[in-house]
Write an enzyme that holds these catalytic residues in place. Sequence first.
Site, PDB file in Angstrom:
ATOM      1  N   ASP A  17       0.787  -1.251   0.000  1.00 39.40           N
ATOM      2  CA  ASP A  17       0.000   0.000   0.000  1.00 39.40           C
ATOM      3  C   ASP A  17       0.814   1.293   0.000  1.00 39.40           C
ATOM      4  OD1 ASP A  17      -1.935  -1.936   0.250  1.00 39.40           O
ATOM      5  OD2 ASP A  17      -2.979  -1.025   1.934  1.00 39.40           O
ATOM      6  N   LYS A  55      -7.118  -4.938  -3.379  1.00 38.01           N
ATOM      7  CA  LYS A  55      -7.962  -5.449  -2.297  1.00 38.01           C
ATOM      8  C   LYS A  55      -8.922  -4.360  -1.842  1.00 38.01           C
ATOM      9  CE  LYS A  55      -4.304  -4.173   0.939  1.00 38.01           C
ATOM     10  NZ  LYS A  55      -4.965  -3.073   1.654  1.00 38.01           N
ATOM     11  N   CYS A 107      -2.072  -2.371   7.494  1.00 37.02           N
ATOM     12  CA  CYS A 107      -1.949  -3.282   6.357  1.00 37.02           C
ATOM     13  C   CYS A 107      -0.642  -4.064   6.346  1.00 37.02           C
ATOM     14  CB  CYS A 107      -2.205  -2.533   5.053  1.00 37.02           C
ATOM     15  SG  CYS A 107      -3.953  -2.058   4.935  1.00 37.02           S
TER      16      CYS A 107
END
Length: 200
Positions: A9, A98, A148
């Site tokens: 990310d 995602k 994350c």
Amino acid sequence: MTRCLVIVDVQNDFCPGGALAVEHGDEVAAAITSLLARGDVTYDHVVATQDFHIDPGSHFSREPDYVDSWPPHCRAGSYGALLHDALSTKRIEAVFRKGQYAAAYSGFEGSTSTVTAEGEEDAVGLADWLRDKGVDDVHVVGLATDHCVRATAADSAAAGFPTTVLLDLTAGIAPATVEAALEQLRAGGVRLVGEPLLPG
Ligand code: VGL
């Protein structure tokens, strides 16, 4: 050993100026680029994950609690969802998206989609992708340490991959949740190297 770097990310919305900015996120992007340019550290494979929200329900809130709900971020197709410019994408072989319709903190909830010779869409999850390549050493870096990165590294170890988090190449949202994340990862058998960047 077959080693894969999993870059979590590193997107505009998680860097300074973004909708859910993590302090030092841009420095993490640049440091990962430097790592990939080093001759003495080698990765057989490099992949990235990408938060990619279409309608993630209660993950978005106008009054976020910054635990289970967040300001809208990483909307599919937006500038905020793009990987940060300071991150070199040259070596990234696959991007696992995602969170399209629900919160998804772990890259192992994501999938990459390619089009087959027959013109059909073929979606592959991160665990299957890594197994297909014979990966037996996973290094995790990126944003954010406490969310994350934590979830991706925990799932990696749970899926049976020997897993290391290079904490120097991660940045956290808040000290208390970073501490809890490191505790969870240690308990899950994840090897931790270095220290995460923290706000301030
Ligand atoms: C993240 C909060 C909300 C992350 C994603 O990438 O760590 N954090 N959504």
